[in-house]
Design a protein around this motif. Structure first.
Motif, PDB file in Angstrom:
ATOM      1  N   ARG A 430      68.292  88.819  44.499  1.00  0.00           N
ATOM      2  CA  ARG A 430      67.494  89.756  43.448  1.00  0.00           C
ATOM      3  C   ARG A 430      66.645  90.648  44.230  1.00  0.00           C
ATOM      4  O   ARG A 430      65.796  90.433  45.237  1.00  0.00           O
ATOM      5  CB  ARG A 430      66.522  88.858  42.816  1.00  0.00           C
ATOM      6  CG  ARG A 430      65.356  89.615  41.630  1.00  0.00           C
ATOM      7  CD  ARG A 430      64.543  88.666  41.174  1.00  0.00           C
ATOM      8  NE  ARG A 430      63.632  89.446  40.534  1.00  0.00           N
ATOM      9  CZ  ARG A 430      63.692  89.738  39.175  1.00  0.00           C
ATOM     10  NH1 ARG A 430      64.851  88.840  38.360  1.00  0.00           N
ATOM     11  NH2 ARG A 430      62.697  90.156  38.399  1.00  0.00           N
ATOM     12  N   PHE A 431      66.849  91.929  44.221  1.00  0.00           N
ATOM     13  CA  PHE A 431      66.212  92.974  44.950  1.00  0.00           C
ATOM     14  C   PHE A 431      65.384  93.765  43.872  1.00  0.00           C
ATOM     15  O   PHE A 431      65.810  94.284  42.698  1.00  0.00           O
ATOM     16  CB  PHE A 431      67.186  94.040  45.512  1.00  0.00           C
ATOM     17  CG  PHE A 431      68.221  93.268  46.569  1.00  0.00           C
ATOM     18  CD1 PHE A 431      67.793  93.125  47.787  1.00  0.00           C
ATOM     19  CD2 PHE A 431      69.420  92.519  46.374  1.00  0.00           C
ATOM     20  CE1 PHE A 431      68.562  92.638  48.822  1.00  0.00           C
ATOM     21  CE2 PHE A 431      70.354  92.133  47.202  1.00  0.00           C
ATOM     22  CZ  PHE A 431      69.664  92.053  48.656  1.00  0.00           C
ATOM     23  N   THR A 432      64.225  94.224  44.283  1.00  0.00           N
ATOM     24  CA  THR A 432      63.350  94.871  43.481  1.00  0.00           C
ATOM     25  C   THR A 432      62.810  96.114  44.030  1.00  0.00           C
ATOM     26  O   THR A 432      62.575  96.133  45.130  1.00  0.00           O
ATOM     27  CB  THR A 432      62.139  94.247  42.948  1.00  0.00           C
ATOM     28  OG1 THR A 432      62.255  92.793  42.409  1.00  0.00           O
ATOM     29  CG2 THR A 432      60.972  94.876  42.035  1.00  0.00           C
ATOM     30  N   ALA A 433      63.096  97.418  43.486  1.00  0.00           N
ATOM     31  CA  ALA A 433      62.710  98.594  43.871  1.00  0.00           C
ATOM     32  C   ALA A 433      61.304  99.197  43.132  1.00  0.00           C
ATOM     33  O   ALA A 433      61.361  98.946  41.877  1.00  0.00           O
ATOM     34  CB  ALA A 433      63.687  99.782  43.642  1.00  0.00           C
ATOM     35  N   LYS A 434      60.449  99.654  44.140  1.00  0.00           N
ATOM     36  CA  LYS A 434      59.445 100.117  43.509  1.00  0.00           C
ATOM     37  C   LYS A 434      59.497 101.982  43.618  1.00  0.00           C
ATOM     38  O   LYS A 434      59.829 102.253  44.406  1.00  0.00           O
ATOM     39  CB  LYS A 434      58.180  99.955  44.562  1.00  0.00           C
ATOM     40  CG  LYS A 434      57.056 100.444  44.080  1.00  0.00           C
ATOM     41  CD  LYS A 434      55.957  99.935  45.093  1.00  0.00           C
ATOM     42  CE  LYS A 434      54.443 100.399  44.822  1.00  0.00           C
ATOM     43  NZ  LYS A 434      53.418 100.249  45.665  1.00  0.00           N
ATOM     44  N   ILE A 435      59.350 102.111  42.248  1.00  0.00           N
ATOM     45  CA  ILE A 435      59.454 103.520  41.922  1.00  0.00           C
ATOM     46  C   ILE A 435      58.271 104.164  41.666  1.00  0.00           C
ATOM     47  O   ILE A 435      57.385 103.821  40.812  1.00  0.00           O
ATOM     48  CB  ILE A 435      60.618 103.857  40.793  1.00  0.00           C
ATOM     49  CG1 ILE A 435      61.801 102.987  41.049  1.00  0.00           C
ATOM     50  CG2 ILE A 435      60.911 105.316  40.639  1.00  0.00           C
ATOM     51  CD1 ILE A 435      62.593 103.422  42.260  1.00  0.00           C
ATOM     52  N   SER A 436      57.929 105.401  42.413  1.00  0.00           N
ATOM     53  CA  SER A 436      56.368 105.843  42.477  1.00  0.00           C
ATOM     54  C   SER A 436      56.561 107.404  41.694  1.00  0.00           C
ATOM     55  O   SER A 436      57.615 107.958  42.114  1.00  0.00           O
ATOM     56  CB  SER A 436      55.835 106.106  43.709  1.00  0.00           C
ATOM     57  OG  SER A 436      55.663 104.745  44.165  1.00  0.00           O
ATOM     58  N   ASN A 437      55.636 107.406  40.883  1.00  0.00           N
ATOM     59  CA  ASN A 437      55.692 108.929  40.165  1.00  0.00           C
ATOM     60  C   ASN A 437      54.691 109.711  41.052  1.00  0.00           C
ATOM     61  O   ASN A 437      53.370 109.603  41.050  1.00  0.00           O
ATOM     62  CB  ASN A 437      55.208 108.968  38.735  1.00  0.00           C
ATOM     63  CG  ASN A 437      55.084 110.033  38.012  1.00  0.00           C
ATOM     64  OD1 ASN A 437      55.048 111.214  38.777  1.00  0.00           O
ATOM     65  ND2 ASN A 437      55.091 110.272  36.853  1.00  0.00           N
ATOM     66  N   LEU A 438      55.213 110.435  41.923  1.00  0.00           N
ATOM     67  CA  LEU A 438      54.158 111.246  42.816  1.00  0.00           C
ATOM     68  C   LEU A 438      54.032 112.662  42.241  1.00  0.00           C
ATOM     69  O   LEU A 438      53.490 113.510  43.106  1.00  0.00           O
ATOM     70  CB  LEU A 438      54.897 111.394  44.324  1.00  0.00           C
ATOM     71  CG  LEU A 438      55.562 110.174  44.827  1.00  0.00           C
ATOM     72  CD1 LEU A 438      56.174 110.510  46.189  1.00  0.00           C
ATOM     73  CD2 LEU A 438      54.204 109.354  45.411  1.00  0.00           C
ATOM     74  N   GLY A 439      54.289 112.815  41.033  1.00  0.00           N
ATOM     75  CA  GLY A 439      54.088 114.186  40.227  1.00  0.00           C
ATOM     76  C   GLY A 439      52.845 114.135  39.628  1.00  0.00           C
ATOM     77  O   GLY A 439      51.993 113.166  39.419  1.00  0.00           O
ATOM     78  N   MET A 440      52.545 115.265  38.713  1.00  0.00           N
ATOM     79  CA  MET A 440      51.583 115.274  37.875  1.00  0.00           C
ATOM     80  C   MET A 440      51.681 115.167  36.337  1.00  0.00           C
ATOM     81  O   MET A 440      51.026 115.186  35.531  1.00  0.00           O
ATOM     82  CB  MET A 440      51.055 116.574  37.960  1.00  0.00           C
ATOM     83  CG  MET A 440      50.486 117.174  39.444  1.00  0.00           C
ATOM     84  SD  MET A 440      49.255 116.218  40.296  1.00  0.00           S
ATOM     85  CE  MET A 440      48.156 116.703  39.391  1.00  0.00           C
ATOM     86  N   SER A 441      53.111 114.600  35.960  1.00  0.00           N
ATOM     87  CA  SER A 441      53.357 114.297  34.654  1.00  0.00           C
ATOM     88  C   SER A 441      54.123 113.028  34.588  1.00  0.00           C
ATOM     89  O   SER A 441      54.894 112.489  35.388  1.00  0.00           O
ATOM     90  CB  SER A 441      54.527 115.571  34.302  1.00  0.00           C
ATOM     91  OG  SER A 441      54.993 115.212  32.926  1.00  0.00           O
ATOM     92  N   GLY A 442      53.986 112.574  33.511  1.00  0.00           N
ATOM     93  CA  GLY A 442      54.611 111.232  33.047  1.00  0.00           C
ATOM     94  C   GLY A 442      55.968 111.463  32.952  1.00  0.00           C
ATOM     95  O   GLY A 442      56.568 112.352  32.535  1.00  0.00           O
ATOM     96  N   GLU A 443      56.985 110.524  33.415  1.00  0.00           N
ATOM     97  CA  GLU A 443      58.201 110.334  33.316  1.00  0.00           C
ATOM     98  C   GLU A 443      58.596 109.017  32.611  1.00  0.00           C
ATOM     99  O   GLU A 443      58.033 108.040  32.662  1.00  0.00           O
ATOM    100  CB  GLU A 443      58.732 110.321  34.664  1.00  0.00           C
ATOM    101  CG  GLU A 443      58.295 111.365  35.570  1.00  0.00           C
ATOM    102  CD  GLU A 443      58.543 113.033  34.800  1.00  0.00           C
ATOM    103  OE1 GLU A 443      59.508 113.058  34.114  1.00  0.00           O
ATOM    104  OE2 GLU A 443      58.061 113.846  35.654  1.00  0.00           O
ATOM    105  N   SER A 444      59.809 109.065  31.885  1.00  0.00           N
ATOM    106  CA  SER A 444      60.513 108.311  31.223  1.00  0.00           C
ATOM    107  C   SER A 444      61.905 107.828  31.378  1.00  0.00           C
ATOM    108  O   SER A 444      62.718 108.893  31.750  1.00  0.00           O
ATOM    109  CB  SER A 444      60.295 108.129  29.869  1.00  0.00           C
ATOM    110  OG  SER A 444      60.845 109.414  29.183  1.00  0.00           O
TER     111      SER A 444
END
Length: 809
Positions: A430-444
């Motif tokens: 099982r591999f888990t990737a951490k995804i970061s929002n480095l911008g100024m807007s919410g993403e979906s």
């Protein structure tokens, strides 16, 4: 390559390029105290309220500690936070005096006595007392009145609140509700000395005459009135004042707050220091800082303290601590960023970065991101709280306070970490990737894809699910699984796909993972990433880490079992995720665990010094391979605990589904006198939320003689086979081994006796080889299933094989 010319042009015209770093604030205090200092309970009222008055006077005029307009309310009485003095002229008591006394009349109306049972011995709120000085007013002591004029309470809280501390007796409540009452005190012991008599009136932070601090007040409380003050020696009058004399009025409360320490600093020669005076809420506030709209800022500072672990009121929260706030001027809100309820294990008078300093957090999550304040005007406010037990030799210090960051694009998504659960040949990794929002807007619904290269150089593309939605400045996780058919080094690359991403340079992350050969197993229950665990109903939250206690021998541990076809098992390594640095005690117990500490089989107990990443945590490995620990059974326990009193290791916690709940704790309980009563062990699954639904990030690496699975592909199976499960019957888990003769789609499913599918263990395209899947008696939703007979079915191509197993609870 994507081009966003209009956005880049706007950034260029504004003089800012995305990714450019900047420092909006840096304060080293080398230029002295340039920030505003104060105290949350400093009312700024330095007026003198003792005065001559005909208000409720004895014979036309008396000395009254009060005012006719309390805080602008129109009431006659006293306000919060008073420490008012009235000093009579100095009097010489003859050396030959055999008798000497003080007498006076008074009326008092203050808050009724209390607070019964408070810490430090406080037993009264507001009140009055008489002090004396024999050195011209340099030092003062409490004058003890004669019976029946004794003080009502032994330790007035108002004196403690005004930085004097406990142990000051006083009159409180009502004395002389309709008339004046007499008081006498013996002064014969002061023959041959000069004496000054001081009348002292004090009030705490709330509940006074008028509604100046909330709705709690009593308009009948008028304060203190004294008259007919007389000092005699052997019948000779040395002082007599009927309210028309010339005493000296003053107020004694001082603002004790942050100041500059020019003897100690993290860098340079100076820092800011707040001493631990009684009941202080000392504040230091920065100048106004304007955060640009596109600035992704972070808060940083260094802290040092020697305040002790003290919890006199027994509420589980330390009473000397420091809190960091951001005051959002634009929205007029105060936001807590961090606090440090210090434990003595970290009170080593060492400068620490603030993430390192806050290793024990029971109610609030640490954070340093200032992204939510983009486009706002803010101020930093740091508060040091000293409880009702003053100790000016203790202090909090701060230095090198900074707001740093970078100018971020509107849209920027990036993978910032990849972690895994235990990886073993024949298992699903099982591999888990951490995804970061480095911008100024919410993403979906961010699409995340991976490519995995096997040790033999072949590779495969995998998809990660779910597709996370992430607010700016935050991060989310997404997961994939892979059949581990080979041992050796696997390389995994993860990349994100976002059509509006304005910075594609950080879209890919690559990391390597090692899978042991079949004769070695890594046992554990976590997915490799620590989580915040909280209970919304109670507000209790654990910010990714948990500690057992501050008592040597107490510990957190995992229950392990291995069903991988190994025999003659030895424990060679212990791994755990922590941000603790110092000594830890590793304890290994054979299954017989519930008898400890009264007769359980202890296989190993030794102390080890560990070093970790103090801000975010890291994996620490204890190497036992030079003298491995023989595991007599397939089940055992590994505990990581307190090696030295007051130095508490913290262990990462994981609550991502599925949660296995195999964690345990060893805790010492104490009586009311601080003496240990019993050391008890309990299953965290029976604890209160959220601790009943976590996995501890403790792992065990074992070796042994392999009994059938080669995992290398050197002897490929020739036919589909379901080899059975071990153990059977089982509790709590069993391993199911099966052979796949050719590359094909395969499923391994669990059914109850009614023929209802309860869970699917494998559903994947598998290469030829021998595989192993572990079932822990849970359904697809992670719920524990009852005892009984269950069927497991292997399907591949046009063939299916079924067997039975028994779950016993």
């Amino acid at each position: 390559m994507r081009w966003f010319l209009p956005t880049l042009m706007l950034a260029f015209l504004a003089g800012v390029l995305f990714g450019q770093t900047d420092t909006l604030l840096y304060e080293s205090f080398e230029d002295g105290m340039t920030w505003e200092v104060g105290d949350l309970y400093w009312y700024g009222d330095t007026a003198k309220y003792w005065h001559k008055s005909d208000f409720l006077s004895y014979d036309g005029i008396s000395y009254w500690c009060g005012t006719h307009d309390v805080g602008g309310t129109g009431y006659s009485g006293y306000n919060d936070g008073w420490l008012q003095y009235l000093d009579m002229p100095e009097v010489s008591i003859p050396l030959t005096a055999s008798e000497a006394s003080l007498s006076f009349l008074h009326r008092l109306n203050t808050e009724e006595p209390g607070p019964s049972g408070w810490p430090y011995g406080y037993d009264g709120w507001d009140g009055a007392a008489v002090w004396y000085s024999l050195d011209g007013g340099t030092t003062w002591s409490t004058l003890t009145p004669d019976a029946p004029y004794a003080y009502d309470v032994s330790s007035l809280w108002a004196f403690g609140f005004c930085n004097l501390g406990p142990g000051y007796p006083a009159w409180t409540g009502i004395h002389g509700p309709t008339d004046f009452v007499p008081v006498e005190a013996d002064l014969a012991d002061f023959a041959g000395q000069n004496i000054i008599i001081r009348f002292v009136f004090s009030s705490d932070m709330m509940y006074s005459t008028g509604p100046t601090n909330g709705d709690a007040f009593d308009s009948d409380m008028f304060g203190w009135i004294v008259d007919e003050i007389r000092i005699e020696a052997d019948g000779v009058e040395l002082l007599y004042d009927t309210g028309d004399g010339h005493p000296v009025a003053s107020q004694g409360r001082e603002l004790r707050t942050w100041t500059i320490d020019d003897t100690d600093a993290n860098t340079g020669t100076k820092s800011a220091v707040a001493y631990n005076y009684s009941e202080t809420y000392s504040t230091i506030t920065s100048p106004v800082i304007s955060i640009p709209d596109t600035f992704n800022g972070r808060l940083s500072f260094y802290v040092k303290t020697n305040c002790v672990d003290y919890d006199p009121d027994g509420d589980g929260m330390l009473d000397d601590y420091m809190v960091v706030y951001v005051y959002n001027i634009t929205d007029d809100t105060l936001v807590q960023m961090s606090h440090n309820y210090y434990r003595p294990g970290y009170i080593d008078e060492t400068w620490r970065h603030y993430n390192d300093a806050v290793l024990y957090d029971v109610s609030y999550g640490m954070r340093n991101s200032l992204l939510e304040f983009a486009g706002k005007d803010i101020q930093l406010m740091i508060m040091a709280r000293g409880d009702g037990q003053p100790n000016p030799d203790q202090w909090f210090k701060i230095d090198d306070v900074a707001i740093v960051g970078n100018y971020a694009p509107m849209h920027d998504i990036a993978p910032t970490d990849i972690v895994s659960g235990p990886l073993n040949v024949g298992d699903l990794g099982r591999f888990t990737a951490k995804i970061s929002n480095l911008g100024m807007s919410g993403e979906s619904l961010i699409q995340v894809t991976g490519n995995i290269t096997y040790p033999d150089g072949t590779d495969t593309t995998v998809a990660f699910f779910p597709r996370p939605s992430i607010e700016p400045g935050n991060w989310g996780t997404t997961v994939t699984q892979l059949n581990l058919t080979q041992h050796g080094t696997y390389t995994i690359r993860v990349w994100t796909s976002l059509a509006t991403d304005m910075n594609t340079s950080n879209d890919t992350l690559e990391m390597e993972f090692f899978v042991y050969p079949p004769s070695t197993r890594e046992l554990g229950w976590d997915d490799g990433m620590n989580d915040i665990a909280s209970n919304p109903e109670t507000g209790v939250s654990y910010n990714g880490f948990l500690g057992a206690s501050m008592t040597a021998g107490d510990a957190l541990g995992n229950f392990f079992y291995q069903t991988a076809g190994l025999r003659d098992i030895e424990l060679t390594h212990v791994k755990f995720f922590t941000r603790f640095n110092g000594p830890v005690r590793i304890t290994v117990l054979e299954n017989g665990f519930f008898d400890i500490p009264n007769g359980g089989t202890e296989l190993y107990r030794e102390n080890h010094d560990v070093t970790s990443e103090p801000e975010v945590g890291s994996w620490v490995t204890i190497d036992l391979s030079d003298d491995p620990i023989t595991i007599p059974d397939t089940t055992f326990f590994v505990f990581v605990g307190v090696a030295v009193d007051s130095q508490m290791p913290v262990i990462g916690i994981d609550n991502t589904s599925p949660v296995h709940r195999k964690g345990f704790a060893i805790i010492t309980y104490f009586d009311d006198f601080g003496m240990p009563i019993v050391t008890d062990t309990f299953d965290l699954a029976s604890a209160s939320p959220p601790l009943n639904n976590i996995d501890l990030m403790i792992r065990a690496i074992v070796t042994g003689t392999h009994t059938g699975i080669d995992g290398d592909g050197t002897e490929l199976p020739k036919e589909l086979a379901l080899k059975g499960n071990f153990p059977n019957p089982f509790n709590p888990a069993t391993a199911i081994e099966f052979d796949i003769p050719e590359h094909q789609k395969a499923t391994l499913e669990i059914y109850n006796v009614l023929g209802e599918r309860v869970t699917t263990l494998v559903d994947d395209d598998l290469k030829p080889g021998t595989y192993r899947a572990t079932w822990e008696g849970r359904d697809d939703l992670g719920r524990e299933l009852p005892s009984g007979v269950y069927l497991y079915r292997l399907s591949a191509g046009d063939k299916s094989i079924s067997r039975r197993m028994i779950l016993i609870k």
